[in-house]
Motif scaffolding. Sequence first.
Motif, PDB file in Angstrom:
ATOM      1  N   SER A 210       0.802  -1.226   0.000  1.00 48.22           N
ATOM      2  CA  SER A 210       0.000   0.000   0.000  1.00 48.22           C
ATOM      3  C   SER A 210       0.833   1.274   0.000  1.00 48.22           C
ATOM      4  N   LEU A 211       2.083   1.204  -0.485  1.00 42.74           N
ATOM      5  CA  LEU A 211       2.953   2.370  -0.451  1.00 42.74           C
ATOM      6  C   LEU A 211       3.151   3.014  -1.816  1.00 42.74           C
ATOM      7  N   GLU A 212       2.983   2.238  -2.892  1.00 37.66           N
ATOM      8  CA  GLU A 212       3.192   2.756  -4.241  1.00 37.66           C
ATOM      9  C   GLU A 212       1.931   2.560  -5.073  1.00 37.66           C
ATOM     10  N   ALA A 213       1.616   3.559  -5.903  1.00 39.64           N
ATOM     11  CA  ALA A 213       0.391   3.512  -6.705  1.00 39.64           C
ATOM     12  C   ALA A 213       0.372   2.302  -7.640  1.00 39.64           C
ATOM     13  N   ARG A 214       1.480   2.018  -8.284  1.00 40.91           N
ATOM     14  CA  ARG A 214       1.504   0.897  -9.233  1.00 40.91           C
ATOM     15  C   ARG A 214       1.360  -0.445  -8.520  1.00 40.91           C
ATOM     16  N   GLU A 215       1.915  -0.551  -7.324  1.00 35.84           N
ATOM     17  CA  GLU A 215       1.755  -1.790  -6.555  1.00 35.84           C
ATOM     18  C   GLU A 215       0.299  -1.984  -6.140  1.00 35.84           C
ATOM     19  N   ILE A 216      -0.349  -0.904  -5.688  1.00 41.35           N
ATOM     20  CA  ILE A 216      -1.767  -0.986  -5.324  1.00 41.35           C
ATOM     21  C   ILE A 216      -2.599  -1.363  -6.538  1.00 41.35           C
ATOM     22  N   ALA A 217      -2.341  -0.705  -7.661  1.00 38.84           N
ATOM     23  CA  ALA A 217      -3.102  -0.992  -8.888  1.00 38.84           C
ATOM     24  C   ALA A 217      -2.908  -2.439  -9.323  1.00 38.84           C
ATOM     25  N   ILE A 240     -16.676  -1.275 -15.856  1.00 37.20           N
ATOM     26  CA  ILE A 240     -15.938  -1.122 -14.596  1.00 37.20           C
ATOM     27  C   ILE A 240     -15.958   0.344 -14.201  1.00 37.20           C
ATOM     28  N   HIS A 241     -16.284   0.588 -12.941  1.00 38.89           N
ATOM     29  CA  HIS A 241     -16.282   1.951 -12.396  1.00 38.89           C
ATOM     30  C   HIS A 241     -15.347   1.957 -11.192  1.00 38.89           C
ATOM     31  N   VAL A 242     -14.253   2.695 -11.297  1.00 38.25           N
ATOM     32  CA  VAL A 242     -13.253   2.785 -10.232  1.00 38.25           C
ATOM     33  C   VAL A 242     -13.419   4.129  -9.526  1.00 38.25           C
ATOM     34  N   SER A 243     -13.543   4.104  -8.205  1.00 37.77           N
ATOM     35  CA  SER A 243     -13.687   5.356  -7.457  1.00 37.77           C
ATOM     36  C   SER A 243     -12.639   5.427  -6.351  1.00 37.77           C
ATOM     37  N   TYR A 244     -12.197   6.627  -6.085  1.00 34.33           N
ATOM     38  CA  TYR A 244     -11.175   6.883  -5.063  1.00 34.33           C
ATOM     39  C   TYR A 244     -11.638   8.048  -4.191  1.00 34.33           C
ATOM     40  N   PRO A 245     -11.176   8.130  -2.935  1.00 33.98           N
ATOM     41  CA  PRO A 245     -11.698   9.139  -2.018  1.00 33.98           C
ATOM     42  C   PRO A 245     -11.066  10.508  -2.207  1.00 33.98           C
ATOM     43  N   CYS A 246     -11.837  11.544  -1.922  1.00 29.17           N
ATOM     44  CA  CYS A 246     -11.249  12.891  -1.859  1.00 29.17           C
ATOM     45  C   CYS A 246     -11.371  13.459  -0.449  1.00 29.17           C
ATOM     46  N   GLU A 247     -11.805  12.623   0.514  1.00 32.90           N
ATOM     47  CA  GLU A 247     -11.836  13.005   1.926  1.00 32.90           C
ATOM     48  C   GLU A 247     -10.753  12.223   2.651  1.00 32.90           C
ATOM     49  N   SER A 254      -4.132  11.318  -2.439  1.00 34.24           N
ATOM     50  CA  SER A 254      -3.313  11.462  -3.652  1.00 34.24           C
ATOM     51  C   SER A 254      -2.799  10.116  -4.133  1.00 34.24           C
ATOM     52  N   LEU A 255      -2.393   9.267  -3.187  1.00 37.81           N
ATOM     53  CA  LEU A 255      -1.904   7.937  -3.539  1.00 37.81           C
ATOM     54  C   LEU A 255      -3.011   7.099  -4.176  1.00 37.81           C
ATOM     55  N   LEU A 256      -4.220   7.163  -3.606  1.00 34.39           N
ATOM     56  CA  LEU A 256      -5.321   6.364  -4.144  1.00 34.39           C
ATOM     57  C   LEU A 256      -5.808   6.908  -5.486  1.00 34.39           C
ATOM     58  N   LYS A 257      -5.739   8.214  -5.666  1.00 31.90           N
ATOM     59  CA  LYS A 257      -6.069   8.785  -6.978  1.00 31.90           C
ATOM     60  C   LYS A 257      -5.079   8.279  -8.031  1.00 31.90           C
ATOM     61  N   ALA A 258      -3.799   8.309  -7.711  1.00 29.66           N
ATOM     62  CA  ALA A 258      -2.784   7.808  -8.639  1.00 29.66           C
ATOM     63  C   ALA A 258      -2.980   6.317  -8.910  1.00 29.66           C
ATOM     64  N   SER A 259      -3.388   5.564  -7.883  1.00 30.94           N
ATOM     65  CA  SER A 259      -3.642   4.129  -8.051  1.00 30.94           C
ATOM     66  C   SER A 259      -4.809   3.892  -8.999  1.00 30.94           C
ATOM     67  N   ALA A 260      -5.870   4.701  -8.856  1.00 28.16           N
ATOM     68  CA  ALA A 260      -7.028   4.580  -9.741  1.00 28.16           C
ATOM     69  C   ALA A 260      -6.645   4.892 -11.182  1.00 28.16           C
ATOM     70  N   GLU A 261      -5.797   5.895 -11.367  1.00 22.69           N
ATOM     71  CA  GLU A 261      -5.350   6.238 -12.725  1.00 22.69           C
ATOM     72  C   GLU A 261      -4.479   5.130 -13.317  1.00 22.69           C
ATOM     73  N   CYS A 262      -3.656   4.499 -12.491  1.00 23.74           N
ATOM     74  CA  CYS A 262      -2.864   3.345 -12.955  1.00 23.74           C
ATOM     75  C   CYS A 262      -3.777   2.191 -13.353  1.00 23.74           C
ATOM     76  N   LEU A 263      -4.828   1.973 -12.569  1.00 28.96           N
ATOM     77  CA  LEU A 263      -5.789   0.917 -12.898  1.00 28.96           C
ATOM     78  C   LEU A 263      -6.428   1.169 -14.251  1.00 28.96           C
ATOM     79  N   HIS A 264      -6.780   2.426 -14.497  1.00 26.36           N
ATOM     80  CA  HIS A 264      -7.389   2.769 -15.793  1.00 26.36           C
ATOM     81  C   HIS A 264      -6.444   2.424 -16.934  1.00 26.36           C
TER      82      HIS A 264
END
Length: 285
Positions: A210-217, A240-247, A254-264
Amino acid sequence: MADQALRPTLTAEEATSYSLSIRPTSGGLAFCICPITRDGVSFSTFLPYSSSEAPLYKMIEELYYQDELLSLPYAATYLYYEPSQATLVPDELLISGQEALWLTPQRETEEAESVQRKTTSTLALSYRLPDETKSFVLAWDQEAYHFLRRTLLLLEPRPYFAPTLETRRAYTRRTRGYELLIQLREKHVDCFLLREGELVAFNTYAIVRSLEAREIAGEVMYYIVALWRHFSLSPDTDHIHVSYPCEGAEQVTSLLKASAECLHELLKDHITSVQVEPYQTLTHQ
């Protein structure tokens, strides 16, 4: 963090015309105050915890006494919590007062006593899906829940994913095919399979790397592929609908947003319809 110039100054009497929504999340407490009617202005902010080492209820208690807005007598208070466990149960099998039977028992570890003392007791909660014959059984921090129940008398607990899930259920009533909703949160991913407004299946997974976006993706991709194959989904007609938090703490969001973009990036060449967007729990009532 909200603009403090817009921070409301409510009296106890005025607070009865508002609702309070709170979400304990990564690094702090997000909360939102909304008028019950259309008159009035909504306000939301994020209060960081002073320490991440203390028990959750202690961190929430500190913020509760720190900000006077949290202690007012609101018309309704909604608690959006991130469960440590969750499972989907048919209503006919769910017996009131015995929800904990559906959860994995907490086990004693063989680690040192100093580690054992940090073990968190959990409470079984349930959430019934609107217009469905299924309910979620979920586990959350017992001491934190009881503190909030004592201090916020009109407390309605809901899983953090409830607003997004209802939005996507409504969307799939107007579309064809299945939708696999992937909701990212700190150290976990929640997966929902929807069709024509019905929740067909659900599972939640812990994220080990859970430390790097690409690893999470990459880890989440493994679960997506497993679910896609298990339910024989189509890359052309299903979605597929991928959602990430903004709270939450900026580092985590920021990490989860980057992970979601990697998933895309990983999915777009294989699945025709892949959407990525943020979710904000506290804008919903």
